[in-house]
Scaffold this motif. Sequence first.
Motif, PDB file in Angstrom:
ATOM      1  N   LEU A 237      -3.875   0.221   9.433  1.00  0.00           N
ATOM      2  CA  LEU A 237      -3.006   1.216   8.808  1.00  0.00           C
ATOM      3  C   LEU A 237      -2.400   0.558   7.578  1.00  0.00           C
ATOM      4  CD1 LEU A 237      -1.241   2.645  11.996  1.00  0.00           C
ATOM      5  CD2 LEU A 237      -2.979   3.793  10.601  1.00  0.00           C
ATOM      6  N   PRO A 238      -3.179   0.393   6.521  1.00  0.00           N
ATOM      7  CA  PRO A 238      -2.731  -0.386   5.365  1.00  0.00           C
ATOM      8  C   PRO A 238      -1.590   0.280   4.611  1.00  0.00           C
ATOM      9  CG  PRO A 238      -4.790   0.740   4.869  1.00  0.00           C
ATOM     10  CD  PRO A 238      -4.534   0.931   6.335  1.00  0.00           C
ATOM     11  N   THR A 239      -0.701  -0.563   4.108  1.00  0.00           N
ATOM     12  CA  THR A 239       0.339  -0.072   3.211  1.00  0.00           C
ATOM     13  C   THR A 239      -0.292   0.298   1.878  1.00  0.00           C
ATOM     14  OG1 THR A 239       0.758  -2.262   2.301  1.00  0.00           O
ATOM     15  CG2 THR A 239       2.022  -1.622   4.276  1.00  0.00           C
ATOM     16  N   LEU A 240       0.484   0.954   1.032  1.00  0.00           N
ATOM     17  CA  LEU A 240      -0.034   1.336  -0.278  1.00  0.00           C
ATOM     18  C   LEU A 240      -0.375   0.090  -1.095  1.00  0.00           C
ATOM     19  CD1 LEU A 240      -0.767   3.517  -2.262  1.00  0.00           C
ATOM     20  CD2 LEU A 240       1.655   3.690  -2.922  1.00  0.00           C
ATOM     21  N   GLY A 241       0.355  -0.998  -0.900  1.00  0.00           N
ATOM     22  CA  GLY A 241       0.017  -2.232  -1.598  1.00  0.00           C
ATOM     23  C   GLY A 241      -1.339  -2.769  -1.185  1.00  0.00           C
ATOM     24  N   GLU A 242      -1.642  -2.690   0.102  1.00  0.00           N
ATOM     25  CA  GLU A 242      -2.948  -3.142   0.597  1.00  0.00           C
ATOM     26  C   GLU A 242      -4.062  -2.222   0.112  1.00  0.00           C
ATOM     27  OE1 GLU A 242      -1.815  -5.254   4.813  1.00  0.00           O
ATOM     28  OE2 GLU A 242      -1.641  -3.075   4.674  1.00  0.00           O
ATOM     29  N   LEU A 318      -1.570   0.190 -13.964  1.00  0.00           N
ATOM     30  CA  LEU A 318      -1.224   1.397 -13.214  1.00  0.00           C
ATOM     31  C   LEU A 318      -0.985   1.095 -11.738  1.00  0.00           C
ATOM     32  CD1 LEU A 318      -3.795   3.799 -14.896  1.00  0.00           C
ATOM     33  CD2 LEU A 318      -1.311   3.867 -15.169  1.00  0.00           C
ATOM     34  N   LEU A 319      -1.801   0.213 -11.155  1.00  0.00           N
ATOM     35  CA  LEU A 319      -1.613  -0.122  -9.744  1.00  0.00           C
ATOM     36  C   LEU A 319      -0.271  -0.797  -9.502  1.00  0.00           C
ATOM     37  CD1 LEU A 319      -5.185  -1.401  -8.767  1.00  0.00           C
ATOM     38  CD2 LEU A 319      -4.140   0.798  -8.178  1.00  0.00           C
ATOM     39  N   GLU A 320       0.215  -1.523 -10.497  1.00  0.00           N
ATOM     40  CA  GLU A 320       1.519  -2.179 -10.360  1.00  0.00           C
ATOM     41  C   GLU A 320       2.666  -1.172 -10.277  1.00  0.00           C
ATOM     42  OE1 GLU A 320       2.019  -4.953 -13.516  1.00  0.00           O
ATOM     43  OE2 GLU A 320       0.549  -6.384 -12.706  1.00  0.00           O
ATOM     44  N   ARG A 321       2.432   0.058 -10.699  1.00  0.00           N
ATOM     45  CA  ARG A 321       3.470   1.084 -10.659  1.00  0.00           C
ATOM     46  C   ARG A 321       3.579   1.736  -9.276  1.00  0.00           C
ATOM     47  NH1 ARG A 321       2.319   4.285 -16.391  1.00  0.00           N
ATOM     48  NH2 ARG A 321       1.805   2.412 -17.614  1.00  0.00           N
ATOM     49  N   LEU A 322       2.620   1.448  -8.396  1.00  0.00           N
ATOM     50  CA  LEU A 322       2.675   1.986  -7.042  1.00  0.00           C
ATOM     51  C   LEU A 322       3.704   1.216  -6.220  1.00  0.00           C
ATOM     52  CD1 LEU A 322      -1.164   2.306  -6.335  1.00  0.00           C
ATOM     53  CD2 LEU A 322       0.401   4.154  -6.977  1.00  0.00           C
ATOM     54  N   ASP A 323       4.295   1.873  -5.242  1.00  0.00           N
ATOM     55  CA  ASP A 323       5.246   1.227  -4.341  1.00  0.00           C
ATOM     56  C   ASP A 323       4.454   0.548  -3.225  1.00  0.00           C
ATOM     57  OD1 ASP A 323       7.148   0.438  -2.543  1.00  0.00           O
ATOM     58  OD2 ASP A 323       7.997   2.437  -2.210  1.00  0.00           O
ATOM     59  N   PRO A 324       4.338  -0.784  -3.246  1.00  0.00           N
ATOM     60  CA  PRO A 324       3.472  -1.455  -2.271  1.00  0.00           C
ATOM     61  C   PRO A 324       3.958  -1.345  -0.834  1.00  0.00           C
ATOM     62  CG  PRO A 324       4.758  -3.069  -3.489  1.00  0.00           C
ATOM     63  CD  PRO A 324       4.996  -1.740  -4.161  1.00  0.00           C
ATOM     64  N   PRO A 327       4.288   3.059   3.639  1.00  0.00           N
ATOM     65  CA  PRO A 327       3.430   2.958   4.825  1.00  0.00           C
ATOM     66  C   PRO A 327       2.267   3.939   4.758  1.00  0.00           C
ATOM     67  CG  PRO A 327       5.378   4.244   5.333  1.00  0.00           C
ATOM     68  CD  PRO A 327       5.581   3.729   3.930  1.00  0.00           C
ATOM     69  N   PHE A 328       1.264   3.656   5.562  1.00  0.00           N
ATOM     70  CA  PHE A 328       0.099   4.542   5.595  1.00  0.00           C
ATOM     71  C   PHE A 328       0.516   5.926   6.087  1.00  0.00           C
ATOM     72  CE2 PHE A 328      -3.766   6.409   7.281  1.00  0.00           C
ATOM     73  CZ  PHE A 328      -4.688   6.092   6.297  1.00  0.00           C
ATOM     74  N   PRO A 329       0.046   6.988   5.443  1.00  0.00           N
ATOM     75  CA  PRO A 329       0.429   8.348   5.855  1.00  0.00           C
ATOM     76  C   PRO A 329      -0.277   8.767   7.144  1.00  0.00           C
ATOM     77  CG  PRO A 329      -1.135   8.430   4.025  1.00  0.00           C
ATOM     78  CD  PRO A 329      -0.807   6.980   4.234  1.00  0.00           C
ATOM     79  N   LEU A 330       0.418   8.693   8.242  1.00  0.00           N
ATOM     80  CA  LEU A 330      -0.192   8.948   9.549  1.00  0.00           C
ATOM     81  C   LEU A 330      -0.704  10.375   9.701  1.00  0.00           C
ATOM     82  CD1 LEU A 330       2.309   7.029  11.871  1.00  0.00           C
ATOM     83  CD2 LEU A 330       0.147   6.230  10.898  1.00  0.00           C
ATOM     84  N   ASP A 331      -0.112  11.308   8.923  1.00  0.00           N
ATOM     85  CA  ASP A 331      -0.554  12.697   9.071  1.00  0.00           C
ATOM     86  C   ASP A 331      -1.953  12.930   8.509  1.00  0.00           C
ATOM     87  OD1 ASP A 331       0.250  12.309   6.463  1.00  0.00           O
ATOM     88  OD2 ASP A 331       1.268  14.240   6.262  1.00  0.00           O
ATOM     89  N   THR A 332      -2.523  11.944   7.819  1.00  0.00           N
ATOM     90  CA  THR A 332      -3.894  12.105   7.319  1.00  0.00           C
ATOM     91  C   THR A 332      -4.932  11.620   8.329  1.00  0.00           C
ATOM     92  OG1 THR A 332      -3.980   9.922   6.253  1.00  0.00           O
ATOM     93  CG2 THR A 332      -3.096  11.751   4.955  1.00  0.00           C
ATOM     94  N   LEU A 333      -4.494  10.961   9.392  1.00  0.00           N
ATOM     95  CA  LEU A 333      -5.443  10.469  10.389  1.00  0.00           C
ATOM     96  C   LEU A 333      -6.167  11.650  11.036  1.00  0.00           C
ATOM     97  CD1 LEU A 333      -3.304   7.691  12.126  1.00  0.00           C
ATOM     98  CD2 LEU A 333      -5.190   7.373  10.502  1.00  0.00           C
ATOM     99  N   GLY A 334      -7.473  11.512  11.157  1.00  0.00           N
ATOM    100  CA  GLY A 334      -8.273  12.564  11.768  1.00  0.00           C
ATOM    101  C   GLY A 334      -8.561  13.740  10.875  1.00  0.00           C
ATOM    102  N   GLN A 335      -8.119  13.672   9.610  1.00  0.00           N
ATOM    103  CA  GLN A 335      -8.333  14.784   8.689  1.00  0.00           C
ATOM    104  C   GLN A 335      -9.620  14.587   7.889  1.00  0.00           C
ATOM    105  OE1 GLN A 335      -6.338  17.588   8.617  1.00  0.00           O
ATOM    106  NE2 GLN A 335      -5.561  16.538  10.445  1.00  0.00           N
TER     107      GLN A 335
END
Length: 372
Positions: A237-242, A318-324, A327-335
């Motif tokens: 469940l990678p963070t946005l930084g990962e 641009l990637l540096e502007r993301l909030d690392p 947390p991984f968005p759990l509501d997308t699991l299984g979608q």
Amino acid sequence: MAGITNVAFRQLCREQGGGIYVCEMITTRALVERNPKTLRMIAFGGDERPRSLQLYGTDPEVTAAAVRMVVAEGLADHIDLNFGCPVPKVTRKGGGAALPWRRRLFARLVRAAVEAAAPAGVPVTVKMRKGIDDDHLTYVEAGLAAQDAGVAAVALHGRTAAQRYSGTADWDAIGALKQALDVPVLGNGDIWEADDALRMVAHTGADGVVVGRGCLGRPWLFADLEAAFTGRPERRLPTLGEVAATMRRHAELLVAAFEPSEAEAAERRGAGRPADPERDGCTDFRKHVAWYLKGFPVGSELRRSLAMVSTLAELDDLLERLDPAQPFPLDTLGQPRGRTNAPGKVFLPDGWLADRDSAEVPAGAELADSGG
């Protein structure tokens, strides 16, 4: 997965976990005629094993010639025949998911490929759909014919061509095919998470699974699958930084993949089109951005900018502007990921459904280029 499973994406996935990673769909005629674009598409990494080549064809003789070329030149360790593609430019020529309806032609083509691969011991597998639509199902008969022809395994996507990528995959059909065949049967359809793969195997008795859209923007799915099939509970469940680090690695691999050979570079310079692998790799990367960022709270302007990058430096900024820490968005699991289009008409050659026993190759059926 045309335009997706190139050498760069396959390497990225292999870095996550084990499995067989199949190249983009290659047309047999384009391979035999040594189409330059096609020859670039069959590039494999130096440490990539097994090298799995996906072939599409409608003519048994051309298919056999393509397989003989693969064997003679040592181009691959495994050949997968595509009878699952539902796109109109393929089915209207009698190829892909349309071809198993012509059972004699299907059997001839598969046997020709198996016999051409046999001297080198290269295994041939087939992947297919349930049929053209619910009134024209072919999967059990085609699976038996493929088994009789000597294939090493059969993969079934539990949808018809008419369903395209809509609705829910029919895992019961995969179970029925498993019951009918002695060779291994692999299940495909709606494997969004590793636990879906475990459920499919438990439900169908399948010997393994085939993943398509589920890995779009989620190459770490293969780490989860490896853990699941070895009985380990951990899931990524990678963070946005990962995720950002994975995006950067993907773009870097694409830039390397677009690096031309000396001959290609000289040819492009002579034509006034000097090679620019960084631009080409970053351009190819753009389509992956939305898949990677699905569900994360990233603003529309930043998303749009990431989907227009042309250099690695621009991507880094641009990637540096993301909030690392996001947390991984759990509501997308299984979608679902990727294509989720509606059912539609299957375009077929004139009279295709009228004669199941015709073994003739449709006129003009062989595509001149690769991709599906």
